[in-house]
Design a protein around this motif. Sequence first.
Motif, PDB file in Angstrom:
ATOM      1  N   GLY A  86     106.729  14.868  46.824  1.00 20.32           N
ATOM      2  CA  GLY A  86     105.739  15.528  45.975  1.00 20.32           C
ATOM      3  C   GLY A  86     104.764  14.543  45.356  1.00 20.32           C
ATOM      4  N   LYS A  91     101.866  20.431  46.290  1.00 24.38           N
ATOM      5  CA  LYS A  91     102.951  20.048  45.382  1.00 24.38           C
ATOM      6  C   LYS A  91     103.726  21.283  44.936  1.00 24.38           C
ATOM      7  CE  LYS A  91     100.520  16.004  43.434  1.00 24.38           C
ATOM      8  NZ  LYS A  91     101.495  14.913  43.660  1.00 24.38           N
ATOM      9  N   SER A 122      97.331  19.464  44.904  1.00 26.63           N
ATOM     10  CA  SER A 122      98.197  20.074  43.896  1.00 26.63           C
ATOM     11  C   SER A 122      98.843  21.357  44.416  1.00 26.63           C
ATOM     12  CB  SER A 122      97.403  20.366  42.620  1.00 26.63           C
ATOM     13  OG  SER A 122      96.307  21.225  42.891  1.00 26.63           O
TER      14      SER A 122
END
Length: 345
Positions: free
Chosen positions: A262, A271, A268
């Motif tokens: 991650g 993630k 993002s």
Amino acid sequence: MSDSKIARPDKFRILIIGRANAGKTTILRAVCGAEGEPDVYDQNGNKIITSPKTTRSAIRTTLRTIRARLSREKPHPTGGKDSILSPSPLRGEHNIEYPLMFRGSPGFVFHDSRGFESGAVEELELAQKFIQNKANLGSMRNQLHAIWYCFSADSNRFMTAADKVFFDTIDTGTVPVIAIFTKFDALDAAAFSALSDQGVPFAEAQRRAPDHAREQFDQNLLPLIKQLAHPPRAVVCLRNMHNKGSQGAIKKAASELIESTGAALDDSALKVLLVQAQCVNVELCMKAAVNSGVITKAAQGAIQADPATFNPLQEKLIREIFQWFPYIWVYNKVTFCIICQLNIT
């Protein structure tokens, strides 16, 4: 809360590379909280029925068990069972394009490369072509999101010339490569001997051996890895994953791998997708939600806002928190409002 606003997570796609006995199957089982073998699918999504072991393979397994009993030794740790990720009749014809999925962990899709031997360019070219093709796909759904490159620490050579060719010639672009050194506890014996030679007492040398092994790795090998033309984004050293009695150690190792992956991601949204894909460790979901900053940001907004607008802000806070928990969804806004009113009253 409608599905159009918060969509259920898609699948996180990983290419895992490593030669036989590099611990690939153990890693995938640990990350997915699974046992047994993953299901294999062709490029059209059709499940492939893997062939059973041949008679000769079954005979070899029986003979191994008999010899183990006669010598009062334990049978092979896998019970003689071949893994789909190992060369065997069970695996059938290897194809890097074929996705592997565990039934209990549908958020992950894996692709397997058998690793690269010196002088053998075919597998290296297949991996390079696969990575490039996945990178050129427009849809994130079918793109490759991460690469796990596995090395066995109990090998005489951590990195072969063929491995070096991969890192020196293949640019994976935005797809991060995570170098995974499995069976890292195999280095403890050498670390213990080194400490003993320095005059460290026996018990203390045993206690310090794991940390000393990592220190030697960081000092001697890590700089060489960083000097590669395209070094891995992260390096993870996993230990004690082969011991089924050490479930705590296995969970810790899997969590470390997920966190390192991650941290290596630039996007993002990916993630979030990675944390959503794993469903064996809720602590990772909580940690990711806190580290993302959405809780602090939403809380600060609630404090500064007019009390009359508190409920919408509270709704936004819960929306952003729950995106990290794919198995907890609030679909009905009316239900959500009732919950808020009950909490207020």
